[in-house]
Design a protein around this motif. Structure first.
Motif, PDB file in Angstrom:
ATOM      1  N   ALA A 173      -6.308  -3.419 -25.968  1.00 44.09           N
ATOM      2  CA  ALA A 173      -5.151  -3.059 -26.805  1.00 44.09           C
ATOM      3  C   ALA A 173      -5.131  -3.884 -28.088  1.00 44.09           C
ATOM      4  CB  ALA A 173      -3.856  -3.263 -26.029  1.00 44.09           C
ATOM      5  N   THR A 174      -5.524  -5.147 -27.997  1.00 41.34           N
ATOM      6  CA  THR A 174      -5.592  -5.983 -29.193  1.00 41.34           C
ATOM      7  C   THR A 174      -6.632  -5.445 -30.168  1.00 41.34           C
ATOM      8  OG1 THR A 174      -4.962  -7.946 -27.900  1.00 41.34           O
ATOM      9  CG2 THR A 174      -5.984  -8.333 -30.036  1.00 41.34           C
ATOM     10  N   ARG A 175      -7.773  -5.006 -29.634  1.00 36.69           N
ATOM     11  CA  ARG A 175      -8.822  -4.435 -30.487  1.00 36.69           C
ATOM     12  C   ARG A 175      -8.311  -3.207 -31.239  1.00 36.69           C
ATOM     13  NH1 ARG A 175     -13.181  -5.007 -33.706  1.00 36.69           N
ATOM     14  NH2 ARG A 175     -14.619  -3.251 -33.551  1.00 36.69           N
ATOM     15  N   ILE A 176      -7.530  -2.372 -30.566  1.00 36.80           N
ATOM     16  CA  ILE A 176      -6.958  -1.192 -31.226  1.00 36.80           C
ATOM     17  C   ILE A 176      -6.006  -1.624 -32.334  1.00 36.80           C
ATOM     18  CG2 ILE A 176      -5.449   0.808 -30.901  1.00 36.80           C
ATOM     19  CD1 ILE A 176      -6.546   1.032 -28.057  1.00 36.80           C
ATOM     20  N   ALA A 177      -5.148  -2.616 -32.037  1.00 34.43           N
ATOM     21  CA  ALA A 177      -4.126  -3.034 -32.994  1.00 34.43           C
ATOM     22  C   ALA A 177      -4.721  -3.699 -34.230  1.00 34.43           C
ATOM     23  CB  ALA A 177      -3.136  -3.977 -32.309  1.00 34.43           C
ATOM     24  N   VAL A 178      -5.721  -4.582 -34.042  1.00 36.12           N
ATOM     25  CA  VAL A 178      -6.248  -5.330 -35.195  1.00 36.12           C
ATOM     26  C   VAL A 178      -7.097  -4.452 -36.116  1.00 36.12           C
ATOM     27  CG1 VAL A 178      -6.210  -7.533 -33.982  1.00 36.12           C
ATOM     28  CG2 VAL A 178      -8.297  -6.135 -33.929  1.00 36.12           C
ATOM     29  N   GLN A 179      -7.460  -3.271 -35.675  1.00 38.89           N
ATOM     30  CA  GLN A 179      -8.173  -2.356 -36.558  1.00 38.89           C
ATOM     31  C   GLN A 179      -7.250  -1.735 -37.604  1.00 38.89           C
ATOM     32  OE1 GLN A 179      -9.964   0.168 -33.505  1.00 38.89           O
ATOM     33  NE2 GLN A 179     -11.974  -0.703 -33.934  1.00 38.89           N
ATOM     34  N   GLU A 180      -5.930  -1.873 -37.384  1.00 36.32           N
ATOM     35  CA  GLU A 180      -4.968  -1.278 -38.313  1.00 36.32           C
ATOM     36  C   GLU A 180      -3.954  -2.276 -38.848  1.00 36.32           C
ATOM     37  OE1 GLU A 180      -3.164   2.280 -36.903  1.00 36.32           O
ATOM     38  OE2 GLU A 180      -4.900   2.897 -35.740  1.00 36.32           O
ATOM     39  N   MET A 181      -3.834  -3.441 -38.210  1.00 32.94           N
ATOM     40  CA  MET A 181      -2.859  -4.445 -38.621  1.00 32.94           C
ATOM     41  C   MET A 181      -3.556  -5.785 -38.823  1.00 32.94           C
ATOM     42  SD  MET A 181       0.104  -3.741 -35.772  1.00 32.94           S
ATOM     43  CE  MET A 181       0.694  -2.102 -35.377  1.00 32.94           C
ATOM     44  N   ALA A 237     -10.671  -5.172 -17.356  1.00 29.02           N
ATOM     45  CA  ALA A 237     -10.712  -5.144 -18.818  1.00 29.02           C
ATOM     46  C   ALA A 237     -11.878  -4.294 -19.331  1.00 29.02           C
ATOM     47  CB  ALA A 237     -10.813  -6.568 -19.352  1.00 29.02           C
ATOM     48  N   LEU A 238     -13.035  -4.379 -18.659  1.00 24.68           N
ATOM     49  CA  LEU A 238     -14.173  -3.544 -19.047  1.00 24.68           C
ATOM     50  C   LEU A 238     -13.839  -2.059 -18.872  1.00 24.68           C
ATOM     51  CD1 LEU A 238     -17.194  -5.520 -17.529  1.00 24.68           C
ATOM     52  CD2 LEU A 238     -16.560  -5.323 -19.943  1.00 24.68           C
ATOM     53  N   TRP A 239     -13.136  -1.746 -17.787  1.00 20.75           N
ATOM     54  CA  TRP A 239     -12.747  -0.357 -17.542  1.00 20.75           C
ATOM     55  C   TRP A 239     -11.796   0.134 -18.622  1.00 20.75           C
ATOM     56  CZ3 TRP A 239      -8.067   2.090 -16.216  1.00 20.75           C
ATOM     57  CH2 TRP A 239      -8.192   3.419 -15.773  1.00 20.75           C
ATOM     58  N   PHE A 240     -10.824  -0.693 -19.009  1.00 18.54           N
ATOM     59  CA  PHE A 240      -9.885  -0.303 -20.063  1.00 18.54           C
ATOM     60  C   PHE A 240     -10.599  -0.181 -21.413  1.00 18.54           C
ATOM     61  CE2 PHE A 240      -6.325  -1.804 -17.290  1.00 18.54           C
ATOM     62  CZ  PHE A 240      -5.573  -0.638 -17.349  1.00 18.54           C
ATOM     63  N   ALA A 241     -11.592  -1.050 -21.666  1.00 15.19           N
ATOM     64  CA  ALA A 241     -12.346  -0.963 -22.917  1.00 15.19           C
ATOM     65  C   ALA A 241     -13.088   0.370 -23.011  1.00 15.19           C
ATOM     66  CB  ALA A 241     -13.322  -2.125 -23.021  1.00 15.19           C
ATOM     67  N   ALA A 242     -13.631   0.804 -21.888  1.00 14.31           N
ATOM     68  CA  ALA A 242     -14.327   2.096 -21.864  1.00 14.31           C
ATOM     69  C   ALA A 242     -13.342   3.254 -21.980  1.00 14.31           C
ATOM     70  CB  ALA A 242     -15.149   2.221 -20.582  1.00 14.31           C
ATOM     71  N   LEU A 243     -12.197   3.130 -21.296  1.00 19.04           N
ATOM     72  CA  LEU A 243     -11.219   4.219 -21.277  1.00 19.04           C
ATOM     73  C   LEU A 243     -10.504   4.375 -22.610  1.00 19.04           C
ATOM     74  CD1 LEU A 243      -9.599   6.337 -19.594  1.00 19.04           C
ATOM     75  CD2 LEU A 243      -7.989   4.480 -19.060  1.00 19.04           C
ATOM     76  N   LEU A 244     -10.025   3.269 -23.182  1.00 22.65           N
ATOM     77  CA  LEU A 244      -9.196   3.335 -24.376  1.00 22.65           C
ATOM     78  C   LEU A 244     -10.000   3.370 -25.672  1.00 22.65           C
ATOM     79  CD1 LEU A 244      -6.447   0.713 -23.380  1.00 22.65           C
ATOM     80  CD2 LEU A 244      -6.336   3.205 -23.176  1.00 22.65           C
ATOM     81  N   LEU A 245     -11.167   2.719 -25.656  1.00 21.77           N
ATOM     82  CA  LEU A 245     -11.944   2.585 -26.884  1.00 21.77           C
ATOM     83  C   LEU A 245     -13.259   3.357 -26.856  1.00 21.77           C
ATOM     84  CD1 LEU A 245     -11.318  -1.218 -27.319  1.00 21.77           C
ATOM     85  CD2 LEU A 245     -10.552   0.522 -28.924  1.00 21.77           C
ATOM     86  N   GLY A 246     -13.645   3.823 -25.674  1.00 20.13           N
ATOM     87  CA  GLY A 246     -14.917   4.507 -25.554  1.00 20.13           C
ATOM     88  C   GLY A 246     -16.110   3.587 -25.714  1.00 20.13           C
ATOM     89  N   GLU A 247     -15.904   2.280 -25.480  1.00 20.19           N
ATOM     90  CA  GLU A 247     -17.005   1.329 -25.609  1.00 20.19           C
ATOM     91  C   GLU A 247     -17.962   1.470 -24.428  1.00 20.19           C
ATOM     92  OE1 GLU A 247     -14.582  -2.209 -28.002  1.00 20.19           O
ATOM     93  OE2 GLU A 247     -15.624  -2.644 -26.108  1.00 20.19           O
ATOM     94  N   PRO A 248     -19.258   1.561 -24.675  1.00 19.43           N
ATOM     95  CA  PRO A 248     -20.209   1.653 -23.559  1.00 19.43           C
ATOM     96  C   PRO A 248     -20.300   0.334 -22.817  1.00 19.43           C
ATOM     97  CG  PRO A 248     -21.374   1.446 -25.640  1.00 19.43           C
ATOM     98  CD  PRO A 248     -19.920   1.596 -25.985  1.00 19.43           C
TER      99      PRO A 248
END
Length: 294
Positions: free
Chosen positions: A33-41, A260-271
């Motif tokens: 979630a932090t990764r998503i936020a810091v890309q815009e804020m 956290a790895l699962w959420f990174a894949a789910l929310l960000l599509g990170e492999p």
């Protein structure tokens, strides 16, 4: 003739594990979630703002439940908690996630439980056994090798921020654990958040983003960080520890990197590569063995 009733089944350990797992899953989504936020804020706004939002919620709860004010000595110890949990980890991890992926940050911060165990041993003046130091060195070496490999042999400034965040947060967790005996479990994080509000307010104001330039996903991520990762998750976690016991339920924390790895894949599509999973397993094994001998 009176018949004896069968012994009742104590469900507290099972409920404790369930609440603890819910807390861990809540914390697990924090880095993605932090990764998503810091890309815009701005990263400073994300780190300070999430703590500020948590602080407002904590202030309302403390006022509603009429909690007694901590003593002068307890305020000083709450400042240590705040330095690690309110300022250190949220702000430093936000700065790091401007340039590295959530998956990368998950593997580096997997050392957090070891840092917490080391800080606890230092605060209690314990001397960890040699096995602990071997596990700590092995886990740290794995993380540094992974970080160096990802940066083609040169460690990034983001890795320094993440490692420093683990050290500060570990100290805050360890001091907070000691304070829970005096103030109560959830009260510690609430008072630490409230104590930080006067310093957080100018940081939030100076780094505030343009609302029109931030998407709903960015704001939702920010709201999640402030209300859940910074506030509500602690209630799940502490309720689990109270019901099931610290020793047993704290082991659930070892699942956090995988969540956290699962959420990174789910929310960000990170492999998530097989190498990342194996390194995560190895680091968690070092953490589990090291905490046992801390």
């Amino acid at each position: 003739m009176k018949t004896s009733s069968p012994p009742s089944l104590d469900t507290r350990p099972l409920l404790g594990m369930a609440w603890g797992l819910l807390g861990v899953m809540t914390f697990s989504a924090g880095l993605p979630a932090t990764r998503i936020a810091v890309q815009e804020m701005p990263a400073l706004f994300v780190g300070a703002g999430r703590a500020g939002l948590g602080g407002v919620l904590a202030l309302l709860l403390l006022a509603a439940t009429r909690q007694s004010l901590p003593s002068g000595h307890q305020w000083a110890r709450l400042a240590v908690v705040a330095a690690g949990v309110v300022f250190g980890f949220p702000i430093l991890s936000s700065l790091a996630l401007e340039t590295v992926s959530a998956t990368h940050s998950v593997l580096v911060t997997a050392l957090l439980p070891l840092c917490t165990a080391l800080a606890g041993a230092w605060l209690h003046r314990h001397r960890p056994k040699p096995v602990f130091w071997l596990c700590a060195l092995a886990g740290t070496a794995l993380v540094l090798l992974y970080a160096g490999q990802q940066a083609q042999g040169h460690w990034q400034l983001a890795d320094l921020w993440l490692l420093l965040a683990c050290v500060l947060c570990g100290l805050g967790y360890a001091e907070g654990a000691r304070l829970t005996r005096e103030l109560g479990s959830w009260q510690v994080i609430c008072w630490a958040l409230v104590l930080s509000l006067p310093l957080l307010a100018p940081l939030i104001w100076l780094s505030r983003p343009e609302p029109a330039l931030t998407s709903p996903a960015g704001w939702l991520s920010f709201l999640y960080l402030g209300s859940c990762s910074m506030f509500l998750g602690f209630f799940f976690w502490y309720k689990g520890l109270a019901l099931g016991g610290v020793t047993q339920v704290s082991q659930v924390q070892l699942l956090q990197p995988f969540g956290a790895l699962w959420f990174a894949a789910l929310l960000l599509g990170e492999p998530v590569s097989a190498q990342a999973i194996w390194i995560c397993l190895a680091v968690v094994a070092c953490v589990a063995l090291g905490r046992r001998y801390a």
